[in-house]
Scaffold this motif. Structure first.
Motif, short mmCIF file in Angstrom:
data_model
loop_
_atom_site.label_atom_id
_atom_site.label_comp_id
_atom_site.label_asym_id
_atom_site.label_seq_id
_atom_site.Cartn_x
_atom_site.Cartn_y
_atom_site.Cartn_z
N PHE A 5 0.87 -1.18 0.00
CA PHE A 5 0.00 0.00 0.00
C PHE A 5 0.90 1.22 0.00
O PHE A 5 1.69 1.40 0.93
CB PHE A 5 -0.90 0.03 1.25
CG PHE A 5 -1.77 -1.18 1.39
CD1 PHE A 5 -2.98 -1.25 0.72
CD2 PHE A 5 -1.39 -2.24 2.19
CE1 PHE A 5 -3.80 -2.36 0.85
CE2 PHE A 5 -2.20 -3.36 2.32
CZ PHE A 5 -3.40 -3.42 1.65
N CYS A 42 -1.23 -1.64 -4.35
CA CYS A 42 -2.36 -0.73 -4.12
C CYS A 42 -1.81 0.67 -3.88
O CYS A 42 -0.92 0.86 -3.04
CB CYS A 42 -3.16 -1.15 -2.89
SG CYS A 42 -3.88 -2.80 -3.00
N HIS A 43 -2.35 1.63 -4.62
CA HIS A 43 -1.86 3.00 -4.47
C HIS A 43 -2.98 3.98 -4.74
O HIS A 43 -3.78 3.77 -5.65
CB HIS A 43 -0.71 3.27 -5.44
CG HIS A 43 0.37 4.10 -4.85
ND1 HIS A 43 1.63 3.63 -4.62
CD2 HIS A 43 0.37 5.38 -4.41
CE1 HIS A 43 2.37 4.58 -4.08
NE2 HIS A 43 1.62 5.66 -3.95
N SER A 97 4.29 2.86 -7.62
CA SER A 97 3.64 1.58 -7.92
C SER A 97 3.60 1.32 -9.42
O SER A 97 3.71 0.17 -9.85
CB SER A 97 2.24 1.52 -7.32
OG SER A 97 2.34 1.39 -5.91
N ASP A 102 -3.33 -1.84 -8.61
CA ASP A 102 -4.66 -1.49 -8.11
C ASP A 102 -4.65 -0.02 -7.69
O ASP A 102 -4.29 0.30 -6.55
CB ASP A 102 -5.01 -2.42 -6.94
CG ASP A 102 -6.41 -2.22 -6.43
OD1 ASP A 102 -7.28 -1.80 -7.22
OD2 ASP A 102 -6.65 -2.50 -5.23
N HIS A 134 -6.40 3.78 -7.01
CA HIS A 134 -7.66 4.34 -6.49
C HIS A 134 -7.61 5.85 -6.57
O HIS A 134 -6.83 6.48 -5.83
CB HIS A 134 -7.90 3.85 -5.06
CG HIS A 134 -8.08 2.38 -5.00
ND1 HIS A 134 -9.32 1.79 -5.07
CD2 HIS A 134 -7.19 1.35 -4.95
CE1 HIS A 134 -9.19 0.49 -5.05
NE2 HIS A 134 -7.91 0.19 -4.99
N ILE A 174 -5.66 4.72 1.55
CA ILE A 174 -5.48 3.53 0.71
C ILE A 174 -5.57 2.25 1.55
O ILE A 174 -5.91 1.19 1.06
CB ILE A 174 -4.15 3.58 -0.07
CG1 ILE A 174 -4.11 2.49 -1.16
CG2 ILE A 174 -2.94 3.48 0.84
CD1 ILE A 174 -5.16 2.59 -2.22
N GLN A 187 -8.28 -0.45 1.49
CA GLN A 187 -8.24 -1.57 0.54
C GLN A 187 -7.65 -2.84 1.14
O GLN A 187 -7.48 -3.84 0.45
CB GLN A 187 -7.45 -1.17 -0.71
CG GLN A 187 -8.05 0.00 -1.46
CD GLN A 187 -9.51 -0.25 -1.81
OE1 GLN A 187 -9.85 -1.30 -2.34
NE2 GLN A 187 -10.36 0.71 -1.50
N ALA A 212 -7.66 -6.76 -0.24
CA ALA A 212 -6.31 -7.29 -0.45
C ALA A 212 -6.13 -8.63 0.24
O ALA A 212 -5.45 -9.52 -0.28
CB ALA A 212 -5.27 -6.29 0.04
#
Length: 176
Positions: free
Chosen positions: A104, A124-125, A137, A150, A152, A160, A163, A167
């Motif tokens: 993340f 995830c970012h 990322s 992923d 957002h 973040i 998530q 995840a």
């Protein structure tokens, strides 16, 4: 949550947390800077065994000692910010022992370690992150063979972490 101090070879003590010591039926997920308080219910539902330690000054070698002391062979990693970079370094160092990695808002690890990572990675970012740019990322995704990106749009450096629940489901789908 079971807490203990683990003495490292250098003499330093590392505080280690384990939600289910010795429970081999649960999937061990080592968290690095990812709070798990809000994830307790989903962790129970998914059969997660939370293992974490103090992140400041922790290295991939330290994490090897932590998982060895916990009696864990295979595990997944979740890391936020610098914890994400540490998760990637650990995946490179421990190879097949690391079954999946989620980051993340990850900081960037050294480029040369990325070629050693042959495990699925979820990056995830948040696109509104003004601490760690989403380009981190994007760059990682372009260099990791098994990466899933992923992004957002409204998420920032801390939001973040919302998530984390999806995840965990991703981890369950990509392990064992």
């Amino acid at each position: 949550m079971f807490e203990t101090d683990l003495r490292l070879q250098c003499g330093r003590a590392l505080r280690v947390y384990d939600s289910a010591p010795g429970d081999d039926a649960r999937l061990p997920v080592v968290t690095l800077g990812v709070p798990t308080d809000d994830l307790h219910d989903v962790g129970e539902w998914l059969g997660i065994r939370w293992i974490s330690c103090d992140v400041p000054a922790t290295t991939a070698a330290d994490l090897t000692v932590v998982v060895d002391a916990a009696g864990v062979e295979g595990f997944a990693l979740m890391g936020h910010a610098d914890g994400g970079a540490l998760a990637l370094r650990t995946a490179a160092l421990l190879g097949d022992r690391v079954e999946a990695v989620v980051t993340f808002a990850s900081a960037l690890p050294a480029d040369f370690i990325l070629v050693a990572i042959q495990t699925p990675v979820l990056l995830c970012h948040g696109l509104a992150d003004d601490v760690s740019p989403a380009e981190n990322s994007l760059w990682l995704a372009s260099r990791l063979e098994l990466a899933t990106l992923d992004l957002h749009p409204g998420a920032d450096h801390h939001s973040i972490l919302a998530q984390a629940e999806p995840a965990l489901e991703w981890i369950r789908d990509h392990t064992g």
